[in-house]
Motif scaffolding. Sequence first.
Motif, PDB file in Angstrom:
ATOM      1  N   PRO A 192       0.800  -1.395   0.002  1.00 13.29           N
ATOM      2  CA  PRO A 192      -0.063  -0.116  -0.022  1.00 13.29           C
ATOM      3  C   PRO A 192       1.103   1.319  -0.154  1.00 13.29           C
ATOM      4  CG  PRO A 192       0.226  -0.876   2.315  1.00 13.29           C
ATOM      5  CD  PRO A 192       1.048  -2.048   1.302  1.00 13.29           C
ATOM      6  N   THR A 193       0.311   2.316  -0.608  1.00 11.39           N
ATOM      7  CA  THR A 193       0.959   3.643  -0.234  1.00 11.39           C
ATOM      8  C   THR A 193      -0.147   4.834  -0.355  1.00 11.39           C
ATOM      9  OG1 THR A 193       2.973   4.923  -0.923  1.00 11.39           O
ATOM     10  CG2 THR A 193       1.435   4.040  -2.835  1.00 11.39           C
ATOM     11  N   TYR A 194       0.316   5.939  -0.529  1.00 11.83           N
ATOM     12  CA  TYR A 194      -0.547   7.181  -0.574  1.00 11.83           C
ATOM     13  C   TYR A 194      -1.502   7.005  -1.828  1.00 11.83           C
ATOM     14  CZ  TYR A 194      -1.792  12.260  -0.798  1.00 11.83           C
ATOM     15  OH  TYR A 194      -2.705  13.510  -1.316  1.00 11.83           O
ATOM     16  N   GLY A 195      -2.774   7.259  -1.781  1.00 15.14           N
ATOM     17  CA  GLY A 195      -3.872   7.036  -2.894  1.00 15.14           C
ATOM     18  C   GLY A 195      -3.880   8.000  -4.305  1.00 15.14           C
ATOM     19  N   MET A 196      -3.225   8.903  -4.042  1.00 15.25           N
ATOM     20  CA  MET A 196      -3.256  10.108  -4.862  1.00 15.25           C
ATOM     21  C   MET A 196      -2.483   9.800  -6.253  1.00 15.25           C
ATOM     22  SD  MET A 196      -5.617  12.411  -4.651  1.00 15.25           S
ATOM     23  CE  MET A 196      -5.082  13.708  -5.824  1.00 15.25           C
ATOM     24  N   TYR A 197      -1.421   8.904  -6.051  1.00 16.90           N
ATOM     25  CA  TYR A 197      -0.617   8.654  -7.398  1.00 16.90           C
ATOM     26  C   TYR A 197      -1.423   7.908  -8.355  1.00 16.90           C
ATOM     27  CZ  TYR A 197       2.735   8.838  -3.404  1.00 16.90           C
ATOM     28  OH  TYR A 197       3.626   9.219  -2.185  1.00 16.90           O
ATOM     29  N   LYS A 198      -2.218   6.723  -7.735  1.00 17.84           N
ATOM     30  CA  LYS A 198      -2.982   5.919  -8.594  1.00 17.84           C
ATOM     31  C   LYS A 198      -4.180   6.880  -9.118  1.00 17.84           C
ATOM     32  CE  LYS A 198      -6.303   2.026  -8.891  1.00 17.84           C
ATOM     33  NZ  LYS A 198      -6.148   2.213 -10.224  1.00 17.84           N
ATOM     34  N   VAL A 199      -4.829   7.784  -8.181  1.00 12.55           N
ATOM     35  CA  VAL A 199      -5.921   8.597  -8.635  1.00 12.55           C
ATOM     36  C   VAL A 199      -5.667   9.314  -9.918  1.00 12.55           C
ATOM     37  CG1 VAL A 199      -7.613  10.420  -8.114  1.00 12.55           C
ATOM     38  CG2 VAL A 199      -7.150   8.441  -6.568  1.00 12.55           C
ATOM     39  N   CYS A 200      -4.371  10.211  -9.703  1.00 14.77           N
ATOM     40  CA  CYS A 200      -4.039  11.032 -10.739  1.00 14.77           C
ATOM     41  C   CYS A 200      -3.487  10.295 -11.970  1.00 14.77           C
ATOM     42  CB  CYS A 200      -2.499  11.713 -10.359  1.00 14.77           C
ATOM     43  SG  CYS A 200      -3.000  13.109  -8.965  1.00 14.77           S
ATOM     44  N   ALA A 201      -3.070   9.044 -11.840  1.00 16.84           N
ATOM     45  CA  ALA A 201      -2.656   8.038 -13.216  1.00 16.84           C
ATOM     46  C   ALA A 201      -3.792   7.838 -13.544  1.00 16.84           C
ATOM     47  CB  ALA A 201      -1.927   6.874 -12.502  1.00 16.84           C
ATOM     48  N   ASP A 202      -4.984   7.415 -13.093  1.00 14.96           N
ATOM     49  CA  ASP A 202      -6.124   7.200 -13.492  1.00 14.96           C
ATOM     50  C   ASP A 202      -6.956   8.224 -14.340  1.00 14.96           C
ATOM     51  OD1 ASP A 202      -6.117   4.511 -12.570  1.00 14.96           O
ATOM     52  OD2 ASP A 202      -7.402   4.614 -10.861  1.00 14.96           O
ATOM     53  N   ILE A 203      -6.734   9.229 -13.704  1.00 15.83           N
ATOM     54  CA  ILE A 203      -7.496  10.507 -14.299  1.00 15.83           C
ATOM     55  C   ILE A 203      -6.884  10.736 -15.765  1.00 15.83           C
ATOM     56  CG2 ILE A 203      -7.614  13.165 -14.304  1.00 15.83           C
ATOM     57  CD1 ILE A 203      -8.060  12.573 -11.148  1.00 15.83           C
ATOM     58  N   ASN A 204      -5.638  10.657 -15.459  1.00 17.39           N
ATOM     59  CA  ASN A 204      -4.722  10.908 -17.065  1.00 17.39           C
ATOM     60  C   ASN A 204      -4.865   9.674 -18.038  1.00 17.39           C
ATOM     61  OD1 ASN A 204      -3.469  13.638 -16.738  1.00 17.39           O
ATOM     62  ND2 ASN A 204      -3.075  12.888 -14.635  1.00 17.39           N
ATOM     63  N   GLU A 205      -5.264   8.356 -17.531  1.00  9.07           N
ATOM     64  CA  GLU A 205      -5.531   7.345 -18.403  1.00  9.07           C
ATOM     65  C   GLU A 205      -4.108   6.774 -18.529  1.00  9.07           C
ATOM     66  OE1 GLU A 205      -8.049   7.982 -21.838  1.00  9.07           O
ATOM     67  OE2 GLU A 205      -8.272   5.638 -21.900  1.00  9.07           O
ATOM     68  N   VAL A 206      -3.302   6.703 -17.316  1.00 12.60           N
ATOM     69  CA  VAL A 206      -2.203   6.041 -17.524  1.00 12.60           C
ATOM     70  C   VAL A 206      -2.114   4.810 -16.511  1.00 12.60           C
ATOM     71  CG1 VAL A 206       0.448   6.248 -16.934  1.00 12.60           C
ATOM     72  CG2 VAL A 206      -1.088   8.282 -17.891  1.00 12.60           C
ATOM     73  N   LYS A 207      -1.675   3.698 -17.158  1.00 12.19           N
ATOM     74  CA  LYS A 207      -1.681   2.594 -16.379  1.00 12.19           C
ATOM     75  C   LYS A 207      -0.737   2.484 -15.052  1.00 12.19           C
ATOM     76  CE  LYS A 207      -2.014  -2.504 -17.106  1.00 12.19           C
ATOM     77  NZ  LYS A 207      -1.926  -2.829 -15.900  1.00 12.19           N
ATOM     78  N   PHE A 208      -1.461   2.075 -13.955  1.00 12.07           N
ATOM     79  CA  PHE A 208      -0.780   1.992 -12.737  1.00 12.07           C
ATOM     80  C   PHE A 208      -0.565   0.761 -12.117  1.00 12.07           C
ATOM     81  CE2 PHE A 208      -0.411   3.093  -8.163  1.00 12.07           C
ATOM     82  CZ  PHE A 208       0.187   4.177  -8.062  1.00 12.07           C
ATOM     83  N   ASN A 209       0.820   0.265 -12.198  1.00 11.61           N
ATOM     84  CA  ASN A 209       1.130  -0.967 -11.759  1.00 11.61           C
ATOM     85  C   ASN A 209       1.600  -0.934 -10.290  1.00 11.61           C
ATOM     86  OD1 ASN A 209       0.569  -2.364 -14.234  1.00 11.61           O
ATOM     87  ND2 ASN A 209       2.407  -1.707 -14.907  1.00 11.61           N
TER      88      ASN A 209
END
Length: 347
Positions: free
Chosen positions: A102-119
């Motif tokens: 786990p980590t801080y949630g905003m990295y994934k949220v920002c990736a999702d908003i920008n339609e960038v795959k988040f592994n």
Amino acid sequence: MKKTDIEKLQRNNIKNLQPYSSARSEYSGTGAIFLDANENPNNAPFNRYPDPLQLKLKNEIAKIKDVSTDHIFLGNGSDEAIDLLIRAFCQPVTDNILSIDPTYGMYKVCADINEVKFNRILLTGDFQLDVSAMLKMVNKHTKLLFLCSPNNPTSNSFRENDVMKIIDSFEGLVVLDEAYIDFSRHRGFLNKLPEYQNLVILQTFSKAWGLAGIRLGMCFADSRVIAVMNKIKYPYNVNRPALAIALEALVKNKQAKDRWLEEIINERERISKELTKIPCIIRVFPSDANFILVKVKNPGTIYEYLKNKKIIVRDRSKVSLCDGCLRFTVGTAEENDLLLKALEKMD
Ligand SMILES: Cc1ncc(COP(=O)(O)O)c(C=O)c1O
């Protein structure tokens, strides 16, 4: 020195972008009659747009952090820097980001908003980095790698050798979020910036400085990375009151900040010890931040019980590796006593 081709890492549209030129970036002198930005001449000083590059504040930050101003970006919280880095360096749909879980949630949220795959690669059982699994996951489209140390919500710092192995091996940008570094026993990685062009460090005024309300985040990186971020940010992204309050804090409140830090760290140690004596608490994880992760018998029940007493904590029990866990921010001594007293009454 690790060299990185920042120009090549950028998205093509960003490289070719003609940025907006604001009135205050075209003329930044003082003492003039300003008829250039369609401002209202009344209601000084808030009638005037703020400095788009925040140079006065950056000069003070540069002194404290021992970095030069062209290595500093300031934004509307660290969250703005996270979003800008993704927008500048990750091509939607094609590129990807690697991080941890786990980590801080905003990295994934920002990736999702920008339609960038988040592994994401799961941390090990003791909340450390699985370096070899992470490096195996990298491919030619992995442009950014997000780490957070001390990590939220696990509250520990990663081993320096592991972080260095990742910075050394990864060819894209390593974004290391040090939002909680002032509470840490470790000194952080700012001193590595001159040697590593691919290192980006995030810090914030929201935690140690007690200024979450003004929304001011710092990003430290190679001057070419900072230039790209400045090129694509909104022209006046940090407002005038925020600049004034932060400047006053740096110049006048450094002692207060140091005193708060000492108090919070002392309280963290005190309540970490006290929490281990409480029957409903199964485990207290060692903290290097201003919050404590605890494993409890029944997180949902305890969360509701505390909420009814107007003590609001964070339920992290659905987060990877944090089964049964609640997260307590370290408050004042009085607030912490009320938390301990309430928990003592639970089975
Ligand atoms: C790891 C981490 N980074 C960044 C932030 C947000 O920082 P800011 O307030 O500067 O946007 C948080 C907030 O909780 C955080 O936990």
